[in-house]
Design an enzyme around this catalytic site. Structure first.
Site, PDB file in Angstrom:
ATOM      1  N   HIS B  49      -6.716  78.754   8.790  1.00 14.73           N
ATOM      2  CA  HIS B  49      -6.139  79.317   7.570  1.00 14.73           C
ATOM      3  C   HIS B  49      -6.866  80.568   7.104  1.00 14.73           C
ATOM      4  CE1 HIS B  49      -3.411  78.690   4.187  1.00 14.73           C
ATOM      5  NE2 HIS B  49      -4.370  79.106   3.406  1.00 14.73           N
ATOM      6  N   HIS B  95       2.100  77.011   1.250  1.00 15.43           N
ATOM      7  CA  HIS B  95       1.305  75.905   0.752  1.00 15.43           C
ATOM      8  C   HIS B  95       1.976  74.642   1.263  1.00 15.43           C
ATOM      9  CE1 HIS B  95      -1.662  74.507  -2.455  1.00 15.43           C
ATOM     10  NE2 HIS B  95      -2.286  75.356  -1.676  1.00 15.43           N
TER      11      HIS B  95
END
Lengths: 233, 736, 80
Positions: B49, B95
Site C-alpha cells: 500500500h 479503502h
C-alpha cells in the site's frame, strides 16, 4: 437589509446563505463567530445556517444552542429582531428555546437529499411575503434529522395560531403521507415563533436562488425579507 | 536501544507482512537487526500500500505530462491549471479491505483520507465522487455492505460539507468477498499557492496537527496488502473510526494557516500515519527528521513508540512550520479546538530518528526507507484472446421491447437514485448537473468556468481483454466529460486488482496499464495522481480487474453544457459514430442471453477523438439540444435514459438493413453518442458530418410517450421509468 | 468518583431507530423481543468524594445539556 450569519464549528452552508442574502439585498452579510457575545450594530436579520455544528454530537444543535452568541440572539429576538434558522439552524433554535418542539431522525432513518415541494400557508409574514398564500414552491432538502415533533398541545397551538408557514406537499399542493419525506408531524417543514419574528425551516431555499441550480423558487423568501425591512425602514 | 520491546523472531517478521528476503534486505541496509519499532516502520513503509512494490515498475510508463499539468503523480494529489490563476487538485483512493470488515467506518475513513490529500495541498474541496463495487445481489452480505458503505460515504461527505455529485455502483459475484470503495475528491486552489510535502530548511519545527493519536488501525496498511481468509472477521478492531467534524475543523484551520503564510511543507497522515508522512517529508526534502514521541498528543495512555508510529488515527496532519510563525499558527489551531504540537525537527543528517522516553527507538537512513523498498518485476502472463462474438450467431431469446424493459431494471443499468439521494449533492450551490447524467458539472466559484467530473470503468471488458479494457476505461471517462460539453484535461487512476503474486493477475495489471497509457497519450488526457490496491482476493478468488478512472474536464462557460434529457418533441435524433453491433461482453449478452463471453468492443482512439471533438463543438455552438454518450446496454438503453429523464419518447426508424437488429440496438460499439438537434438543422448537421468524415445518421425523432421502433412493439416511457427506478429500492428493502 | 447518567426517550415519543432495531433482531432470529427503545449512556468521572454534591452536579448536567427534557427523561447513578 443588514444580515448576520452565525458560524459554529461544523456549520457548512454559511457560504450558500451568504450568497443568497447578497443576491437579495445587495449587501455582504456579516459572519459572526460563535464565541462572540454581541451581534454587529444595526443587524436586521440573524441567520442560523445549515450544517453539522459540533458534529451533531449529543443531539443536533444541542451544543451550538448553548454557545455564547446565542444569548445575544435571544435578546435580539426578544426585542422583535428577525431570526431565520435553516436545517441545522432550525434544530439550534429549537434547542435554544426560541422555537417549540424538536427535530428527530427521519422516519425512514436515512439522510435525504432531493427537491421537495412546499406549500406556503400564509403570505402575510416577513418570511413568506415574497409568495402567495397556497403557492407551491420547489426547494431541496438535505438532512437526516428533519422529522419535526412536538406534543399535541403545541401542535394544536401552532395550527390554531397559523404558525406553520411551510408544509411538505406534492407538486400539485396536496399535503399527505405520500409527500411527507421525513415523517414530520402534520407535514411541518417550517414554523414561526409566537411573536412571528423567528422562523425555523428544514428545507434549503438558499440553494434555489440561481438559475444554475435549475430552479429559483427560494428567492421569494429572501426577497420578502428585504421588502419587509425596506418597508420598515 | 530500548530493551522492553519484543524480540525479533521469524514469526514476528512474518506477522508484519515481510517476506524472508525482504527482511534480509533490511538487515543488509542497516547492518544489524532492527528494533521492534524499526520493524514496524519497515513493515509500514515496505508494504504494498505504501511502497507500491509490485506496481511502481509498471506505473512509470503512464503519461503524466501536459502543458496544463502543474503537478503529476508523487505528491498527495495531482494539480492541473484551469486558467485565470486557478488550479484543480484531485485524486482517487481506495479503502477496500476495511470497508468489507466494517462498511460504514471503512467508507467514511476512505472519504476522509482522500479529502485530506486534497486540502493538504491548499485546495478547498468542492466535490466528491465514488466508485463502489459490491458482490452479487443474492450474496448474503451484499445488502448490509451496500447499506453501510452508502451511509458511511454520505455520513462523512455530508457532515464535512462537500457535495457528492457522481460515481458508479456495480454488482457482480466476483466482488462477493472483496468489495471496492474508491473515493475521489476534487478541490480548488490558487495555482501559485499549492503546498507540497517536501520539507526544506534545517532545524525547522515539525508540527503535529489535528486529532489525538489512539490505537486505531494499527496494521491497517498491512491489512490492505493481505488477502482475506476465514479469520478476517477478527480483524474488526483494526478499522479506523472517522470524525468528519474534526476534519471540517482541520480543513478550516489548515486553510487559515496556509493563508497566513505559516507553512513550509504539509502532509496528511494517512496509511501508516506518522511514519509514512514524516519519512516522506524528510526524504523528499533531502533532510533528516528527529521525532520526539513524548510530544505526540495521545488519547490513550501508555502508548508505545511502535503504536504511535503505526497508528492510523484519522484527521491528523504533519507540517513543517516557518519558525517565526509558530505562535500565530498555534493560535489558529487552538481557535478551532485542535491539537498543535511540535513533535520534532528537520536535521542535516538524513537519518530518521525516533525518540521516546529518552530512548532512541529507531535510527534509520531516511531516503533508503523509501528508495530501497523492494521493487518487484513480478512475472506476468497474458491470457489467450477471447473469441469475437458475431452478432448473427446470437439468437435473441426475447423481443427488442421486452429486452429493453428487462435491461433497464437490471442491477447493472437501473437507477442508482437510492444511493445518491443519501448524498448531499446541492451544498455549496454550484451543482449545475446533479447525479444521473454522463458527468457531474460544477460551477467554479461564481463562474463562468465549470468543471465536468466523472468516474468510470467497465471491469468485464478488462477481464476479457485487459489492454482493450484499460483503453476503454479512459476513453469512456473522456466521452462522459465530452458529452456534457467539457474539455477533458486529466485523470486520476485507482487500480484495483487481485493477488499480484499470481502471474495471470499481474498480466491483467500490466495489460490494463498499457491500454490506459495508450488512451491517455492519444487523447491528451494524462494521469496526475492515483492509487493501487492489490490483493483483492478471498480464498484465492480475485475481483474483476477494476482500474477506476476519475476524469476532470473544464467548461469555459458552464452555461454552454449539455444534459442527456430530451428537451422537446419533434427534434431530430442523430447517432454519431459507427455501429457494427458488438455483442461480445455486452450487458445484453450477459443479462438477456445468459452469456458472459466474448472479446470486448475494440477501442479506436482516433475515432474517439474525432467523434468527441465534433460533439463538443455542437454543444458549444448550441446546436445540440441534448447529448449522451453510449455505453453499457448500447444505443437503445441510451435512448431510454434520455426519454426517462424527460418524459419525452422517441419515434425510431428500423435498424439499418446491414445490421442485425438486436446487435444494432444493444451492441456496445465504442466512440458513439446520441445527439438531438432541432429538426430544421438536421440536414445541415448531417451534411457537415459527411464532409468531415464523421459517421452520423438520423435514427428518429423525439416525441410521444413511448420508445417506438418501426416494426417493433413500443414500450411506454412510464413503464420503463417504473422498472428503472424501482429495482434498487425494492432490493434494499428486501423485496427484489 | 464514577457515575452514570442514562437518558431515555419519554413514553409516547416515536422512536424509529428502536423500531428498526426490533425488526433487525427479528430477522436475525432472536425470539421473544417485544419492543426496543434506544437511549444513551454517559459514563462520567467526578472529582471529589461528596455524594450529594456529585448528584447535584449530575442533575445539573442532565437538565442543562445531556437530556432534552422536552422529549427525554434521565436517571443518575453513582457507581462509587
Amino acid at each position: 437589509m443588514k444580515s448576520a450569519v452565525l458560524v459554529f464549528p461544523g456549520i457548512n452552508r454559511e457560504r450558500d446563505m451568504a450568497r443568497a442574502l447578497k443576491l437579495a439585498s445587495g449587501n455582504e452579510t456579516a459572519m459572526v463567530w460563535h464565541a462572540e457575545t454581541s451581534l454587529p450594530a444595526g443587524t436586521d436579520l440573524v441567520v442560523v445556517p445549515g450544517g453539522f455544528s459540533y458534529g451533531d454530537y449529543l443531539r443536533c444543535g444541542a451544543i451550538a444552542a448553548r454557545a455564547p452568541v446565542m444569548d445575544a440572539v435571544r435578546d435580539f429576538a426578544a426585542k422583535g429582531g428577525l431570526v431565520l434558522g435553516v436545517c441545522n439552524g432550525f434544530q439550534i433554535l429549537c434547542e435554544a428555546g426560541l422555537l417549540p418542539g424538536v427535530l428527530m431522525r427521519n422516519a425512514r432513518l436515512k439522510f435525504i437529499c432531493k427537491d421537495v415541494h412546499l406549500r406556503v400557508e400564509r403570505s402575510n409574514t416577513p418570511f413568506t411575503r415574497g409568495y402567495n398564500a397556497g403557492q407551491v414552491i420547489r426547494v431541496p432538502v438535505a438532512h437526516g434529522e428533519g422529522n419535526y415533533e412536538a406534543d399535541e398541545e403545541t401542535l394544536k397551538r401552532l395550527e390554531g395560531e397559523g404558525r406553520v408557514l411551510y408544509r411538505y406537499c406534492s407538486a400539485d399542493g396536496a399535503v399527505g403521507e405520500h409527500a411527507n419525506i421525513n415523517g414530520a408531524a402534520h407535514s411541518i417543514a417550517g414554523i414561526v415563533s409566537e411573536r412571528g419574528n423567528v422562523l425555523g425551516m428544514m428545507p434549503h431555499p438558499e440553494n434555489h436562488v440561481e438559475d444554475i441550480m435549475g430552479c429559483t423558487d427560494g428567492r421569494g423568501l429572501f426577497a420578502g425579507l428585504v421588502a419587509h425591512m425596506d418597508r420598515a425602514a | 536501544m530500548h530493551s522492553n520491546e519484543p524480540k525479533i523472531t521469524p514469526e514476528l517478521v512474518a506477522s508484519h507482512g515481510l517476506k524472508p528476503d525482504e527482511y534480509e534486505r533490511i538487515l543488509k541496509l542497516i547492518g544489524r537487526e532492527p528494533t521492534f519499532t524499526e520493524l514496524g516502520i519497515f513493515s509500514a513503509m515496505w508494504n504494498e500500500h505504501c511502497s507500491y512494490k509490485s506496481s511502481r515498475i509498471h506505473l512509470r510508463g503512464l503519461p503524466t505530462k501536459a502543458p496544463w499539468v502543474i503537478q503529476g503523480p508523487g505528491e498527495n494529489a495531482g494539480v492541473i491549471d484551469i486558467g485565470d490563476g486557478q488550479a484543480v487538485v484531485f485524486k482517487m483512493e481506495s479503502h477496500n479491505h476495511p470497508s468489507y470488515i466494517e462498511p460504514y467506518q471503512g467508507a467514511t475513513t476512505g472519504v476522509g483520507g482522500i479529502l485530506r490529500d486534497v486540502f493538504t495541498m491548499g485546495a478547498r474541496p468542492i466535490a466528491c465522487l465514488n466508485a463502489l463495487s459490491f458482490g452479487a445481489p443474492e450474496h448474503p452480505k451484499t445488502r448490509h455492505l451496500v447499506s453501510g458503505v452508502v451511509a458511511g460515504v454520505g455520513g462523512y461527505g455530508n457532515s464535512f460539507g462537500v457535495p457528492t455529485v457522481g460515481g458508479q455502483v456495480r454488482f457482480h459475484t466476483r466482488y462477493d468477498g472483496n468489495i471496492l470503495v474508491n473515493a475521489m475528491a476534487v478541490g480548488l486552489a490558487d495555482a501559485d499557492k499549492i503546498f507540497y510535502a517536501a520539507a526544506s530548511g534545517v532545524n525547522m519545527p515539525i508540527v503535529y496537527l489535528g486529532s489525538k493519536t489512539g490505537r486505531d488501525g494499527i496494521h491497517g496498511a498491512s491489512m490492505a496488502s493481505a488477502e482475506f481468509d476465514d479469520d478476517s472477521a477478527e480483524k474488526r478492531p483494526t478499522v479506523q473510526v472517522g470524525d468528519p467534524f474534526a476534519e471540517k475543523l482541520l480543513l478550516e484551520a489548515c486553510l487559515e494557516i496556509m493563508a497566513a503564510d505559516c507553512v513550509i511543507a504539509i502532509q496528511d497522515m494517512g496509511a501508516a500515519g506518522l511514519t509514512c508522512s514524516a519519512v516522506e517529508m524528510g526524504a523528499k526534502g533531502d533532510l533528516g527528521v528527529d521525532l520526539d514521541l513524548d510530544a505526540v498528543p495521545t488519547r490513550e495512555t501508555g502508548m508505545s513508540a511502535y503504536e504511535m508510529m503505526l497508528s492510523e488515527s484519522q484527521e491528523r496532519m504533519l507540517m513543517v512550520l516557518k519558525p517565526e510563525k509558530e505562535k500565530e499558527a498555534e493560535a489558529i489551531f487552538r481557535k478551532w479546538g485542535l491539537d498543535f504540537a511540535v513533535v520534532g525537527y528537520t536535521t542535516p543528517s538524513k537519518r530518521f530518528v525516533v525518540k521516546h522516553g529518552g530512548d532512541v527507538m529507531a535510527d534509520l537512513p531516511i531516503k533508503e526507507l523509501g528508495d530501497e523498498a523492494p521493487l518487484y518485476d513480478r512475472p506476468h502472463v497474458g491470457q489467450p484472446a477471447r473469441a469475437v462474438i458475431a452478432a448473427r450467431e446470437v439468437t435473441p431469446p426475447i423481443g427488442i421491447a421486452q429486452a429493453l424493459q428487462k435491461l433497464i431494471a437490471t442491477p447493472e443499468l437501473c437507477s442508482k437514485r437510492w444511493v445518491w439521494e443519501q448524498y448531499d449533492h446541492v451544498i455549496l450551490g454550484n451543482t449545475v448537473q446533479r447525479p444521473g447524467g454522463d458527468a457531474a458539472v460544477i460551477r467554479v466559484e461564481e463562474g463562468p468556468k465549470g468543471l465536468a467530473l466523472t468516474v468510470d470503468v467497465t471491469p468485464r471488458y478488462c477481464e476479457a481483454d485487459p489492454y482493450q479494457g484499460g483503453m476503454q476505461a479512459v476513453a469512456e471517462a473522456w466521452r462522459n466529460i465530452t458529452a456534457v460539453g467539457g474539455r477533458p484535461l486529466a485523470i486520476t487512476d485507482n487500480l484495483n486488482f487481485g493477488n499480484p503474486e499470481r502471474p495471470e493477475i499481474m498480466g491483467q495489471f500490466v495489460g490494463c496499464l498499457k491500454g490506459i497509457s495508450e488512451a491517455c497519450r492519444a487523447l491528451d488526457f494524462p494521469v496526475v495522481s492515483g492509487n493501487v490496491s492489490l490483493y483483492n482476493e478471498t480464498n484465492g478468488r480475485g475481483i474483476l480487474p477494476t482500474p477506476s478512472i476519475g476524469g476532470v474536464g473544464v467548461l469555459d462557460d458552464f452555461t454552454k453544457s449539455a444534459s442527456l434529457a430530451f428537451k422537446a418533441g419533434g427534434e431530430a435524433i442523430l447517432l454519431i459514430g459507427e455501429t457494427q453491433g458488438w455483442l461480445g461482453q455486452s450487458v445484453y449478452l450477459r443479462d438477456i442471453c445468459g452469456r458472459e463471453e466474448g472479446a470486448p468492443p475494440p477501442v479506436d482512439l482516433a475515432a474517439e477523438k474525432r467523434n468527441g471533438d465534433v460533439v463538443r463543438g455542437m454543444i458549444h455552438a448550441g446546436t445540440a439540444t441534448a447529448a449522451h454518450d453510449i455505453s453499457d446496454g448500447g444505443l437503445l438503453v441510451a435512448l431510454a435514459e434520455m426519454a426517462m429523464a424527460s418524459g419525452i419518447g422517441a419515434q425510431l426508424l428500423a435498424a439499418p438493413a446491414s445490421t442485425v437488429p438486436h446487435a444494432f440496438w444493444f451492441g456496445e460499439d465504442q466512440a458513439r453518442y446520441v445527439v438531438t438537434v432541432p429538426a430544421a438543422e438536421a440536414g445541415l448537421v448531417l451534411a457537415k458530418m459527411k464532409g468531415a468524415g464523421v459517421p452520423c445518421s438520423r435514427i428518429g425523432t423525439t416525441g410521444g410517450d413511448a420508445i417506438a421502433i418501426v416494426g417493433e412493439d413500443a414500450v411506454s416511457v412510464a413503464s420503463l421509468k417504473d422498472g428503472f427506478e424501482s429495482w434498487l429500492p425494492a432490493y434494499m428493502a428486501g423485496k427484489a | 468518583m464514577k457515575a452514570r447518567v442514562t437518558v431515555t426517550l419519554k413514553t409516547g415519543i416515536l422512536d424509529p431507530q428502536g423500531k428498526a432495531i426490533e425488526g433487525a433482531l427479528k430477522s436475525l432470529g432472536v425470539d421473544g423481543i417485544a419492543s426496543v427503545r434506544q437511549g444513551k449512556v454517559f459514563d462520567i468521572e467526578l472529582a471529589g468524594a461528596d455524594k450529594a454534591k456529585a448528584e447535584a452536579a449530575l442533575k445539573d448536567a442532565a437538565d442543562k445539556l445531556l437530556a432534552n427534557t422536552v422529549i427525554e427523561n434521565y436517571r443518575v447513578e453513582l457507581l462509587g
